[in-house]
Write a protein that holds these residues in place. Sequence first.
Motif, PDB file in Angstrom:
ATOM      1  N   ARG A   8       0.835  -1.209   0.000  1.00 48.90           N
ATOM      2  CA  ARG A   8       0.000   0.000   0.000  1.00 48.90           C
ATOM      3  C   ARG A   8       0.871   1.260   0.000  1.00 48.90           C
ATOM      4  N   ALA A   9       1.909   1.246   0.834  1.00 52.87           N
ATOM      5  CA  ALA A   9       2.817   2.400   0.855  1.00 52.87           C
ATOM      6  C   ALA A   9       3.480   2.575  -0.506  1.00 52.87           C
ATOM      7  N   ASP A  10       3.909   1.473  -1.106  1.00 53.71           N
ATOM      8  CA  ASP A  10       4.586   1.553  -2.400  1.00 53.71           C
ATOM      9  C   ASP A  10       3.644   2.097  -3.479  1.00 53.71           C
ATOM     10  N   ALA A  11       2.378   1.677  -3.430  1.00 55.61           N
ATOM     11  CA  ALA A  11       1.411   2.110  -4.445  1.00 55.61           C
ATOM     12  C   ALA A  11       0.947   3.549  -4.212  1.00 55.61           C
ATOM     13  N   ASP A  12       0.657   3.893  -2.955  1.00 53.13           N
ATOM     14  CA  ASP A  12       0.031   5.188  -2.672  1.00 53.13           C
ATOM     15  C   ASP A  12       0.989   6.243  -2.111  1.00 53.13           C
ATOM     16  N   TYR A  13       2.009   5.796  -1.392  1.00 56.24           N
ATOM     17  CA  TYR A  13       2.927   6.719  -0.716  1.00 56.24           C
ATOM     18  C   TYR A  13       4.376   6.224  -0.847  1.00 56.24           C
ATOM     19  N   PRO A  14       4.876   6.095  -2.066  1.00 60.12           N
ATOM     20  CA  PRO A  14       6.216   5.523  -2.247  1.00 60.12           C
ATOM     21  C   PRO A  14       7.327   6.301  -1.540  1.00 60.12           C
ATOM     22  N   PHE A  15       7.094   7.574  -1.271  1.00 65.40           N
ATOM     23  CA  PHE A  15       8.104   8.378  -0.584  1.00 65.40           C
ATOM     24  C   PHE A  15       8.384   7.862   0.822  1.00 65.40           C
ATOM     25  N   LEU A  16       7.433   7.126   1.424  1.00 62.93           N
ATOM     26  CA  LEU A  16       7.679   6.552   2.747  1.00 62.93           C
ATOM     27  C   LEU A  16       8.819   5.534   2.707  1.00 62.93           C
ATOM     28  N   LEU A  17       8.927   4.824   1.598  1.00 63.66           N
ATOM     29  CA  LEU A  17       9.988   3.816   1.470  1.00 63.66           C
ATOM     30  C   LEU A  17      11.366   4.455   1.304  1.00 63.66           C
ATOM     31  N   TYR A  18      11.393   5.736   1.012  1.00 68.57           N
ATOM     32  CA  TYR A  18      12.658   6.473   0.933  1.00 68.57           C
ATOM     33  C   TYR A  18      13.402   6.409   2.270  1.00 68.57           C
ATOM     34  N   GLY A  19      12.649   6.318   3.359  1.00 66.73           N
ATOM     35  CA  GLY A  19      13.264   6.175   4.682  1.00 66.73           C
ATOM     36  C   GLY A  19      14.088   4.917   4.795  1.00 66.73           C
ATOM     37  N   THR A  20      13.625   3.826   4.192  1.00 65.32           N
ATOM     38  CA  THR A  20      14.408   2.594   4.251  1.00 65.32           C
ATOM     39  C   THR A  20      15.606   2.657   3.313  1.00 65.32           C
ATOM     40  N   ASP A  21      15.507   3.475   2.261  1.00 65.48           N
ATOM     41  CA  ASP A  21      16.687   3.699   1.411  1.00 65.48           C
ATOM     42  C   ASP A  21      17.790   4.367   2.220  1.00 65.48           C
ATOM     43  N   TRP A  22      17.397   5.327   3.060  1.00 62.51           N
ATOM     44  CA  TRP A  22      18.375   5.999   3.914  1.00 62.51           C
ATOM     45  C   TRP A  22      18.907   5.044   4.976  1.00 62.51           C
ATOM     46  N   LEU A  23      18.071   4.145   5.462  1.00 60.35           N
ATOM     47  CA  LEU A  23      18.537   3.117   6.407  1.00 60.35           C
ATOM     48  C   LEU A  23      19.622   2.264   5.749  1.00 60.35           C
ATOM     49  N   ALA A  24      19.364   1.856   4.527  1.00 59.09           N
ATOM     50  CA  ALA A  24      20.348   1.059   3.793  1.00 59.09           C
ATOM     51  C   ALA A  24      21.641   1.847   3.603  1.00 59.09           C
ATOM     52  N   PHE A  25      21.503   3.088   3.185  1.00 59.80           N
ATOM     53  CA  PHE A  25      22.670   3.937   2.975  1.00 59.80           C
ATOM     54  C   PHE A  25      23.473   4.090   4.266  1.00 59.80           C
ATOM     55  N   ALA A  26      22.790   4.261   5.388  1.00 62.73           N
ATOM     56  CA  ALA A  26      23.483   4.402   6.673  1.00 62.73           C
ATOM     57  C   ALA A  26      24.318   3.163   6.980  1.00 62.73           C
ATOM     58  N   HIS A  27      23.790   1.979   6.703  1.00 62.85           N
ATOM     59  CA  HIS A  27      24.565   0.752   6.913  1.00 62.85           C
ATOM     60  C   HIS A  27      25.847   0.777   6.072  1.00 62.85           C
ATOM     61  N   LEU A  28      25.718   1.215   4.825  1.00 65.73           N
ATOM     62  CA  LEU A  28      26.876   1.239   3.932  1.00 65.73           C
ATOM     63  C   LEU A  28      27.905   2.269   4.406  1.00 65.73           C
ATOM     64  N   VAL A  29      27.439   3.413   4.875  1.00 64.02           N
ATOM     65  CA  VAL A  29      28.356   4.445   5.373  1.00 64.02           C
ATOM     66  C   VAL A  29      29.070   3.945   6.627  1.00 64.02           C
TER      67      VAL A  29
END
Length: 155
Positions: free
Chosen positions: A57-78
């Motif tokens: 539902r988030a991906d379909a209606d509010y994909p920007f919410l998943l941007y938070g998990t992109d930053w989570l992933a990036f933080a792990h890499l940093v």
Amino acid sequence: MSERSALQRRIRAWLVLFIVCLVLSGLTAFPLVGELHWANSLVSHAWLQRVGDGLDRADADYPFLLYGTDWLAFAHLVIAVFFYGVHRDPVRNIWIVEAGMIACAGVIPLALICGPVRGIPFGWSLIDMSFGVFGVIPLLVLRRMIKRLEALLPA
């Protein structure tokens, strides 16, 4: 091979293990929607289904919410990049290992506080806490070996 060289090799081996696990953990935060589809195709569990439905539902209606998990992933890499400093000079950069240990300890109160606030079942919070518990093990081993290496160095 000298004791010092052997110790440096073991430090680097443990360090590589920790960095690889940190990077893999981070990379899995990017494709959450697909991962939940895959998990739900393997296991029938009410909570996993609910999480999958929420992500769909988030991906379909509010994909920007998943941007938070992109930053989570990036933080792990940093964070993984910082551990390269330990590879370069373990004794001088032991603080990075110690900071990682503090971060692992911080996982537990975060899961205990934020889990209930966000409606996460306690069993799943235990799984989250296990990342801190299991993550600290290689860091404890690394810290102990770095302290031994430091004792072998000339004053």
